[in-house]
Design a protein around this motif. Structure first.
Motif, PDB file in Angstrom:
ATOM      1  N   HIS A  11      -9.718  -2.162   0.974  1.00  0.00           N
ATOM      2  CA  HIS A  11      -8.885  -2.721   1.901  1.00  0.00           C
ATOM      3  C   HIS A  11      -8.530  -2.025   2.740  1.00  0.00           C
ATOM      4  N   LEU A  12      -8.987  -0.750   2.670  1.00  0.00           N
ATOM      5  CA  LEU A  12      -9.210  -0.630   4.508  1.00  0.00           C
ATOM      6  C   LEU A  12     -10.413  -1.042   5.536  1.00  0.00           C
ATOM      7  N   ASN A  13     -11.191  -0.778   4.580  1.00  0.00           N
ATOM      8  CA  ASN A  13     -12.867  -1.994   5.092  1.00  0.00           C
ATOM      9  C   ASN A  13     -12.363  -3.174   5.832  1.00  0.00           C
ATOM     10  N   ALA A  14     -11.581  -4.387   5.053  1.00  0.00           N
ATOM     11  CA  ALA A  14     -11.221  -4.934   5.357  1.00  0.00           C
ATOM     12  C   ALA A  14      -9.972  -4.843   6.363  1.00  0.00           C
ATOM     13  N   VAL A  15      -9.295  -4.565   6.784  1.00  0.00           N
ATOM     14  CA  VAL A  15      -8.558  -4.152   7.826  1.00  0.00           C
ATOM     15  C   VAL A  15      -9.480  -3.888   9.476  1.00  0.00           C
ATOM     16  N   GLN A  57      -5.897 -16.676   8.588  1.00  0.00           N
ATOM     17  CA  GLN A  57      -6.653 -16.454   7.437  1.00  0.00           C
ATOM     18  C   GLN A  57      -7.225 -15.220   6.904  1.00  0.00           C
ATOM     19  N   VAL A  58      -8.189 -14.709   8.010  1.00  0.00           N
ATOM     20  CA  VAL A  58      -9.271 -13.583   7.447  1.00  0.00           C
ATOM     21  C   VAL A  58      -7.529 -12.443   7.919  1.00  0.00           C
ATOM     22  N   LEU A  59      -6.700 -12.104   8.282  1.00  0.00           N
ATOM     23  CA  LEU A  59      -5.309 -11.208   8.388  1.00  0.00           C
ATOM     24  C   LEU A  59      -4.979 -11.797   7.304  1.00  0.00           C
ATOM     25  N   GLU A  60      -4.418 -11.943   6.344  1.00  0.00           N
ATOM     26  CA  GLU A  60      -3.925 -12.713   5.385  1.00  0.00           C
ATOM     27  C   GLU A  60      -4.352 -12.226   4.255  1.00  0.00           C
ATOM     28  N   GLY A  61      -6.018 -11.839   4.248  1.00  0.00           N
ATOM     29  CA  GLY A  61      -7.197 -11.872   3.941  1.00  0.00           C
ATOM     30  C   GLY A  61      -6.976 -10.317   3.089  1.00  0.00           C
ATOM     31  N   CYS A  62      -7.064  -9.632   4.138  1.00  0.00           N
ATOM     32  CA  CYS A  62      -6.988  -8.277   3.865  1.00  0.00           C
ATOM     33  C   CYS A  62      -5.379  -7.422   4.025  1.00  0.00           C
ATOM     34  N   GLY A  63      -3.992  -8.280   4.615  1.00  0.00           N
ATOM     35  CA  GLY A  63      -3.029  -8.171   3.908  1.00  0.00           C
ATOM     36  C   GLY A  63      -2.358  -7.473   5.013  1.00  0.00           C
ATOM     37  N   GLY A  71       9.175 -26.484   5.414  1.00  0.00           N
ATOM     38  CA  GLY A  71       8.746 -27.565   5.782  1.00  0.00           C
ATOM     39  C   GLY A  71       7.392 -27.660   6.469  1.00  0.00           C
ATOM     40  N   ARG A  72       7.344 -28.214   7.732  1.00  0.00           N
ATOM     41  CA  ARG A  72       6.156 -28.500   8.344  1.00  0.00           C
ATOM     42  C   ARG A  72       5.400 -27.459   9.253  1.00  0.00           C
ATOM     43  N   VAL A  73       6.794 -26.369   9.511  1.00  0.00           N
ATOM     44  CA  VAL A  73       6.522 -25.081   9.890  1.00  0.00           C
ATOM     45  C   VAL A  73       5.570 -24.300   9.361  1.00  0.00           C
ATOM     46  N   ARG A  74       4.708 -23.310   9.503  1.00  0.00           N
ATOM     47  CA  ARG A  74       4.361 -21.844   8.689  1.00  0.00           C
ATOM     48  C   ARG A  74       4.090 -21.015   9.858  1.00  0.00           C
ATOM     49  N   THR A  75       4.928 -20.087   8.732  1.00  0.00           N
ATOM     50  CA  THR A  75       5.720 -19.338  10.190  1.00  0.00           C
ATOM     51  C   THR A  75       5.052 -17.332   9.180  1.00  0.00           C
ATOM     52  N   CYS A  76       4.516 -16.503  10.546  1.00  0.00           N
ATOM     53  CA  CYS A  76       4.008 -15.433   9.769  1.00  0.00           C
ATOM     54  C   CYS A  76       4.392 -14.535  10.413  1.00  0.00           C
ATOM     55  N   ARG A  77       4.290 -13.431   9.439  1.00  0.00           N
ATOM     56  CA  ARG A  77       4.623 -12.325   9.850  1.00  0.00           C
ATOM     57  C   ARG A  77       4.052 -11.412   9.848  1.00  0.00           C
ATOM     58  N   LEU A  78       4.381 -10.001  10.050  1.00  0.00           N
ATOM     59  CA  LEU A  78       3.359  -9.003   9.966  1.00  0.00           C
ATOM     60  C   LEU A  78       3.807  -7.802   9.048  1.00  0.00           C
ATOM     61  N   LEU A  83       0.000  -1.862   7.645  1.00  0.00           N
ATOM     62  CA  LEU A  83      -1.067  -1.113   8.422  1.00  0.00           C
ATOM     63  C   LEU A  83      -0.325   0.741   8.771  1.00  0.00           C
ATOM     64  N   GLU A  84       0.834   0.818   8.145  1.00  0.00           N
ATOM     65  CA  GLU A  84       1.030   1.995   7.426  1.00  0.00           C
ATOM     66  C   GLU A  84       0.215   2.763   6.320  1.00  0.00           C
ATOM     67  N   THR A  85      -0.772   1.755   6.034  1.00  0.00           N
ATOM     68  CA  THR A  85      -1.643   2.852   4.917  1.00  0.00           C
ATOM     69  C   THR A  85      -2.972   3.163   6.089  1.00  0.00           C
ATOM     70  N   VAL A  86      -3.756   2.112   7.145  1.00  0.00           N
ATOM     71  CA  VAL A  86      -4.179   2.377   7.677  1.00  0.00           C
ATOM     72  C   VAL A  86      -4.063   3.632   8.679  1.00  0.00           C
ATOM     73  N   GLN A  87      -2.624   3.856   9.146  1.00  0.00           N
ATOM     74  CA  GLN A  87      -1.797   4.857   9.666  1.00  0.00           C
ATOM     75  C   GLN A  87      -2.138   5.874   8.862  1.00  0.00           C
ATOM     76  N   ASP A  88      -2.219   5.973   7.852  1.00  0.00           N
ATOM     77  CA  ASP A  88      -2.064   7.647   6.657  1.00  0.00           C
ATOM     78  C   ASP A  88      -3.927   7.643   7.043  1.00  0.00           C
ATOM     79  N   TRP A  89      -4.758   7.006   6.601  1.00  0.00           N
ATOM     80  CA  TRP A  89      -6.103   7.736   6.168  1.00  0.00           C
ATOM     81  C   TRP A  89      -6.080   8.143   8.029  1.00  0.00           C
ATOM     82  N   ILE A  90      -5.603   7.267   8.947  1.00  0.00           N
ATOM     83  CA  ILE A  90      -6.526   8.078  10.079  1.00  0.00           C
ATOM     84  C   ILE A  90      -5.409   9.399  10.457  1.00  0.00           C
TER      85      ILE A  90
END
Length: 132
Positions: A11-15, A57-63, A71-78, A83-90
């Protein structure tokens, strides 16, 4: 002795692969300020709405991003936990290098008169050519 190379979880590689693209990094930056609709995210970008959707879709695919349609509105959230998992690895890599550099500093402090030798240079070689 054979050294084992620790690989990052998939999952880190994908991120990291997703974040390699500047447009996706910009989308993550925008979502860092709060949830946004796809059209809001697309507004500052010099590309079509379908192209922005593909990046999301790429960002969703990696989590990194989660979206929901009301309705007709797609809302995205971070997804901050990803990101915390990535920060832990770093942070783990940083701690490893800090320990290594601390050990090197301790060694150099304990051996101040030890000449520094470049790994490609034999220990007792003399410079070639005239000395100026």
């Amino acid at each position: 002795m054979v050294k084992r190379v620790r690989r990052a979880p998939e999952h880190l590689n994908a991120v990291f692969a997703a974040l390699a693209d500047p447009t996706r990094r910009q989308l993550v930056e925008q979502l860092g300020r709060g949830p946004a609709s796809v059209s809001e995210l697309a507004k500052p970008l010099p590309m079509s709405l379908p192209a922005v959707v593909q990046h999301l879709q790429v960002l969703e695919g990696c989590g990194l991003v989660r979206s929901e349609k009301v309705g007709r509105v797609r809302t995205c959230r971070l997804e901050v936990t990803r990101l915390e998992t990535v920060q832990d690895w770093i942070d783990a890599r940083r701690r490893t290098w800090e320990r290594r550099l601390d050990r090197l500093g301790d060694y150099l402090a304990a051996h101040p008169d030890q000449p520094a030798v470049h790994p490609d240079q034999p220990e007792h070689s003399t410079p070639k050519g005239p000395i100026s």
